[in-house]
Scaffold this motif. Sequence first.
Motif, PDB file in Angstrom:
ATOM      1  N   ILE A  51     -10.419   2.513   1.703  1.00 28.20           N
ATOM      2  CA  ILE A  51      -9.090   2.639   2.017  1.00 28.20           C
ATOM      3  C   ILE A  51      -8.089   1.815   1.316  1.00 28.20           C
ATOM      4  N   VAL A  52      -8.329   0.408   1.242  1.00 24.90           N
ATOM      5  CA  VAL A  52      -7.367  -0.503   0.632  1.00 24.90           C
ATOM      6  C   VAL A  52      -7.437  -0.715  -0.747  1.00 24.90           C
TER       7      VAL A  52
ATOM      8  N   ASP B 163       0.091   7.054   1.988  1.00 21.19           N
ATOM      9  CA  ASP B 163      -1.066   7.653   2.190  1.00 21.19           C
ATOM     10  C   ASP B 163      -1.928   6.451   2.499  1.00 21.19           C
ATOM     11  N   ALA B 164      -2.280   5.543   1.977  1.00 19.91           N
ATOM     12  CA  ALA B 164      -3.141   4.713   2.385  1.00 19.91           C
ATOM     13  C   ALA B 164      -2.811   3.941   3.672  1.00 19.91           C
TER      14      ALA B 164
ATOM     15  N   PRO C 168       0.798  -1.378  -0.054  1.00 22.21           N
ATOM     16  CA  PRO C 168      -0.232   0.094  -0.109  1.00 22.21           C
ATOM     17  C   PRO C 168       0.859   1.516   0.092  1.00 22.21           C
ATOM     18  N   SER C 169       0.105   2.319  -0.415  1.00 19.59           N
ATOM     19  CA  SER C 169       1.238   3.489  -0.653  1.00 19.59           C
ATOM     20  C   SER C 169       1.101   4.077   0.899  1.00 19.59           C
TER      21      SER C 169
ATOM     22  N   GLU D 132      -3.958   6.564   6.414  1.00 21.92           N
ATOM     23  CA  GLU D 132      -5.296   6.530   6.471  1.00 21.92           C
ATOM     24  C   GLU D 132      -5.774   5.314   7.466  1.00 21.92           C
ATOM     25  N   MET D 133      -5.145   4.113   6.939  1.00 26.97           N
ATOM     26  CA  MET D 133      -5.653   2.752   7.627  1.00 26.97           C
ATOM     27  C   MET D 133      -5.183   2.896   9.059  1.00 26.97           C
TER      28      MET D 133
END
Length: 121
Positions: free
Chosen positions: A97-98, A21-22, A18-19, A25-26
Amino acid sequence: MKFFMQTVPDAAAPATPPSADAMREMGSFIEESFRNGTLVATGAMERGGKRIEHRSWRFTITDGPFTEAKETVVGWAIVNADSEEQAIELSKRFWAIVGDGSGSIHRVYDPGEMPPGFEAP
């Protein structure tokens, strides 16, 4: 009510991390969910695992991955929700998100509670 949710990655998509940012956010989503009491527990799982089978007092342990499996569970969570609809909304927020993938949501019954259809005779 408690619900068990499992995560299955999109088999057609390449496995990419994942990035940043992700991940942020997670992390925020998980922290918020623990803080407000919605999230009970969560974690990731190895893709292979082991299978244990019991037949006539004999145990068989098999290393994964399992060729007959069509999906691999890679993550899970246990959440508190007031209803199945609320559990679905939590799952939708997670997938937003994912990204792509699928999963399942199962009601978890506490000790002493019986699922419908399991009532004593």
